[in-house]
Motif scaffolding. Structure first.
Motif, PDB file in Angstrom:
ATOM      1  N   HIS A  80     -26.950  37.383 -46.426  1.00  0.00           N
ATOM      2  CA  HIS A  80     -27.309  36.861 -45.518  1.00  0.00           C
ATOM      3  C   HIS A  80     -26.358  35.944 -44.556  1.00  0.00           C
ATOM      4  O   HIS A  80     -26.693  34.507 -44.357  1.00  0.00           O
ATOM      5  CB  HIS A  80     -27.998  35.469 -46.382  1.00  0.00           C
ATOM      6  CG  HIS A  80     -29.200  36.418 -47.530  1.00  0.00           C
ATOM      7  ND1 HIS A  80     -31.154  35.139 -47.012  1.00  0.00           N
ATOM      8  CD2 HIS A  80     -29.298  35.569 -48.363  1.00  0.00           C
ATOM      9  CE1 HIS A  80     -31.212  36.093 -48.245  1.00  0.00           C
ATOM     10  NE2 HIS A  80     -30.460  36.161 -49.116  1.00  0.00           N
ATOM     11  N   GLU A 505     -29.145  23.716 -46.264  1.00  0.00           N
ATOM     12  CA  GLU A 505     -30.245  24.521 -46.004  1.00  0.00           C
ATOM     13  C   GLU A 505     -31.100  25.083 -47.057  1.00  0.00           C
ATOM     14  O   GLU A 505     -30.138  25.230 -47.880  1.00  0.00           O
ATOM     15  CB  GLU A 505     -29.725  25.658 -44.844  1.00  0.00           C
ATOM     16  CG  GLU A 505     -28.834  26.110 -45.134  1.00  0.00           C
ATOM     17  CD  GLU A 505     -27.691  27.472 -44.525  1.00  0.00           C
ATOM     18  OE1 GLU A 505     -28.740  28.013 -43.230  1.00  0.00           O
ATOM     19  OE2 GLU A 505     -27.377  28.112 -44.825  1.00  0.00           O
ATOM     20  N   SER A 506     -31.586  26.314 -46.844  1.00  0.00           N
ATOM     21  CA  SER A 506     -32.044  27.296 -47.960  1.00  0.00           C
ATOM     22  C   SER A 506     -31.379  28.814 -47.205  1.00  0.00           C
ATOM     23  O   SER A 506     -32.353  28.791 -46.309  1.00  0.00           O
ATOM     24  CB  SER A 506     -33.194  26.808 -48.111  1.00  0.00           C
ATOM     25  OG  SER A 506     -33.935  25.757 -48.921  1.00  0.00           O
ATOM     26  N   ARG A 507     -30.928  29.286 -48.527  1.00  0.00           N
ATOM     27  CA  ARG A 507     -30.628  30.502 -47.864  1.00  0.00           C
ATOM     28  C   ARG A 507     -29.698  31.258 -48.953  1.00  0.00           C
ATOM     29  O   ARG A 507     -29.146  31.144 -49.573  1.00  0.00           O
ATOM     30  CB  ARG A 507     -28.839  30.402 -46.627  1.00  0.00           C
ATOM     31  CG  ARG A 507     -28.420  31.716 -45.841  1.00  0.00           C
ATOM     32  CD  ARG A 507     -27.278  31.719 -45.339  1.00  0.00           C
ATOM     33  NE  ARG A 507     -27.258  30.473 -44.576  1.00  0.00           N
ATOM     34  CZ  ARG A 507     -27.071  30.725 -43.223  1.00  0.00           C
ATOM     35  NH1 ARG A 507     -26.887  32.640 -43.117  1.00  0.00           N
ATOM     36  NH2 ARG A 507     -26.995  30.291 -42.142  1.00  0.00           N
ATOM     37  N   THR A 518     -33.633  27.865 -43.171  1.00  0.00           N
ATOM     38  CA  THR A 518     -32.397  28.103 -42.418  1.00  0.00           C
ATOM     39  C   THR A 518     -31.380  27.446 -41.375  1.00  0.00           C
ATOM     40  O   THR A 518     -32.599  27.935 -40.241  1.00  0.00           O
ATOM     41  CB  THR A 518     -31.714  30.044 -42.812  1.00  0.00           C
ATOM     42  OG1 THR A 518     -32.574  30.315 -43.729  1.00  0.00           O
ATOM     43  CG2 THR A 518     -30.827  30.570 -42.313  1.00  0.00           C
ATOM     44  N   THR A 523     -24.261  29.303 -40.921  1.00  0.00           N
ATOM     45  CA  THR A 523     -23.561  30.931 -41.313  1.00  0.00           C
ATOM     46  C   THR A 523     -22.352  30.177 -40.924  1.00  0.00           C
ATOM     47  O   THR A 523     -21.411  30.750 -40.063  1.00  0.00           O
ATOM     48  CB  THR A 523     -24.795  30.946 -39.436  1.00  0.00           C
ATOM     49  OG1 THR A 523     -25.883  31.195 -39.239  1.00  0.00           O
ATOM     50  CG2 THR A 523     -24.160  32.788 -39.876  1.00  0.00           C
TER      51      THR A 523
END
Length: 561
Positions: A80, A505-507, A518, A523
């Protein structure tokens, strides 16, 4: 006792004799450089034993149409976009060498559709080949040695201090460089596939206390098919073949619930999604009385189970007297693999501490937020070799050996102080509390309130650790080792929770119920140390040639370990 019990001197010290540690020691020995390995259990304990799977077969052996760039692209997508592209490139480029090394050490590897496999015991087969090679090279291994701390002077490691678990004798190991390879910290959860007294975060604690940093420690992979009972086998994983042959997941209403979470693939969904689905069913009251769900194969013809899943069938007969041709088995999401770890340089897995290297599951960078199945064994083969070579070269460049009597006295005094501890707190009781709070507040799904509650409970545990008792008996000094297991667990738990709080976040494997989407701004790599807390660092850019291969591959279509 004093630190003068046993003194050992070597060029390279390897802590841990799993696959990555042995591969590194072999590389050092083959370079003609002195190496010693130490391990906290008996010297013949088997690690790196996965229930099934394999490692990526290099493209020049199997599929010329599949360049290393495709492997890198798949790894980055599965992670991801949190994996370090430079680390990914190193593993993908060196995959062929890893394969050839295994063959050179005597492991028979079958070719199956782009994956190299030694049958259903791939990890065990590789481990045995590495052990045989290490034995042939006469690499010294010191068993039953618990390393309590690394010896550091002015940002440079010069060895390690520890004690023998049987007789308590102290060990002072002088070394030019040290390679940590003791695994991750998945044992800090109540349901885990890690063996008892392993994977409590030893490498993380030793490295951080020496001056290194952690990275992405919130990223932990949970496997949906861990056993609940018996206690001695809790967390043992059921082979992936159980659901690929047609096994289905059921809740306590008898519903095949995976069709609600992934209608197209159901039980063949990615492991993080299946673990999340099982967790949700249990949390919403549709789990078994023991807190799991049911994996059911009883609808399959008995001959299918007996011919295609003989090991699964026999294992459950032995452990639970359960016949899976007739009855379902209870399973629960289980902490499987730590995707983050110690921050290391992608070239050779060196750290912020001069002369210190970290490899295997203890190191971060390769996996990101989910792990491509083929990469776990490849990682240890690739970076075991590269770190071993780098440690040997580092030692060869030194013109003198560092020593710090103050650091040695501090390590010795710490153990003496613990041996005289006679408080009212049970070390193993506190360890159970850590596992409980991590399961409750930092498991498959997290949220702000739960993580904050977990930190508060961790503060209480740390305060109670000042009043522990340590008793030595006829069984040896295992309880003293439990103290260090607890210290490692508490440090790993704090790092995990603090990083999980920051990642709003959800990732991939990281699920925040209060932040289900996300966040592109996250990132990023999360770096952690006790002194600075959590800091963000941008993920390096993905090379254009690899990025171009990523657009037509959906991350959810790739299997994850």
């Amino acid at each position: 006792m004093s630190s003068l019990g046993h003194q050992v001197a070597t060029s390279v010290l390897v802590v841990g004799t799993g696959g990555s540690g042995l591969r590194a020691a072999i590389e050092v020995a083959e370079a003609g450089v002195a190496v010693v390995a130490v391990v906290k259990h008996t010297a013949d304990g088997v690690h790196t034993a996965v229930p099934a799977g394999g490692f990526a077969e290099p493209p020049d052996v199997a599929h010329a149409r599949d360049p290393w760039e495709r492997h890198a692209a798949d790894t980055l997508l599965e992670g991801h976009l949190l994996a370090d592209p430079r680390t990914v490139e190193v593993v993908a480029r060196h995959a062929a060498q890893g394969f050839h090394d295994v063959a050179r050490y005597g492991t028979h590897v079958d070719s199956r559709g782009g994956t190299a496999s030694a049958g259903s015991c791939t990890g065990v087969g590789v481990q045995r080949a590495l052990r045989a090679r290490a034995k042939h090279l006469a690499i010294p291994v010191l068993p039953n040695l618990c390393v309590t701390r690394l010896l550091v002077d002015d940002g440079t490691v010069f060895g390690a201090y520890g004690f023998d678990l049987v007789d308590g004798s102290r060990y002072l190991v002088h070394a030019d460089s040290v390679i940590l390879a003791t695994g991750g910290h998945a044992r800090i959860w109540r349901h885990t596939s890690s063996r008892r007294h392993e994977n409590t975060g030893d490498s993380l604690r030793l490295a951080v206390e020496a001056g290194a940093r952690g990275r992405d420690l919130e990223l932990v992979q949970f496997h949906p098919f861990g056993l609940i009972r018996p206690e001695i086998a809790a967390g043992m994983l059921i082979s992936e073949s159980a659901h690929s042959e047609g096994g289905v997941l059921l809740n306590n209403l008898g519903e095949r619930f995976m069709t609600r979470y992934d209608a197209a693939r159901a039980e063949l969904s990615s492991r993080d999604r299946a673990a999340l689905a099982s967790y949700t069913e249990i949390k919403e009251g549709r789990g078994s009385q023991a807190g799991g769900v049911w994996l059911d194969l009883s609808h399959l013809p008995p001959e299918t189970i007996l011919t295609r899943l003989p090991r699964v069938h026999q294992t459950l007969l032995d452990l639970q007297k359960l016949d899976i041709t007739q009855d379902p088995v209870e399973v629960v999401p289980t902490a499987r693999y730590c995707l983050g770890g110690v921050w290391v340089r992608p070239e050779d897995h060196s750290t912020d501490v001069n002369g210190l290297f970290v490899i295997g599951e203890a190191a971060g960078g390769l996996h990101g937020a989910n792990r491509l199945e083929v990469n776990s064994l490849l990682e240890l083969l690739v970076y075991g070799r590269l770190a071993g070579r780098a440690a040997a070269e580092y030692s060869a460049r030194l013109t003198g050996q560092r020593r710090s009597p103050a650091a040695i006295r501090a390590a010795d005094g710490e153990v003496n102080g613990l041996l005289s501890a006679d408080g009212g707190q049970s070390v193993r009781g506190l360890q159970r509390l850590v596992r409980h709070l991590m399961t409750e507040y930092a498991g498959v799904v997290r949220d702000e309130a739960g993580l904050a509650a977990g930190l508060a409970q961790l503060d209480e545990i740390e305060a109670r650790m000042a009043d522990i008792s340590v008793h030595v008996d006829i069984g040896g000094f295992q309880e003293l080792a439990y103290v260090y297991d607890l210290r490692s667990s508490v440090l790993a738990a704090r790092a995990t929770i603090e990083c999980a709080l920051e990642r709003r976040e959800s990732r991939g494997c990281h699920n925040r119920s209060d932040h289900p989407g996300t966040d592109p701004d996250l990132t990023a790599t999360l770096l952690w140390s006790p002194s600075t807390g959590v800091r963000r660092e941008p993920v390096p850019p993905i090379p254009t040639d690899i990025a171009e291969l990523m657009y037509d591959v959906a991350a959810d279509d790739k299997p994850a370990e």
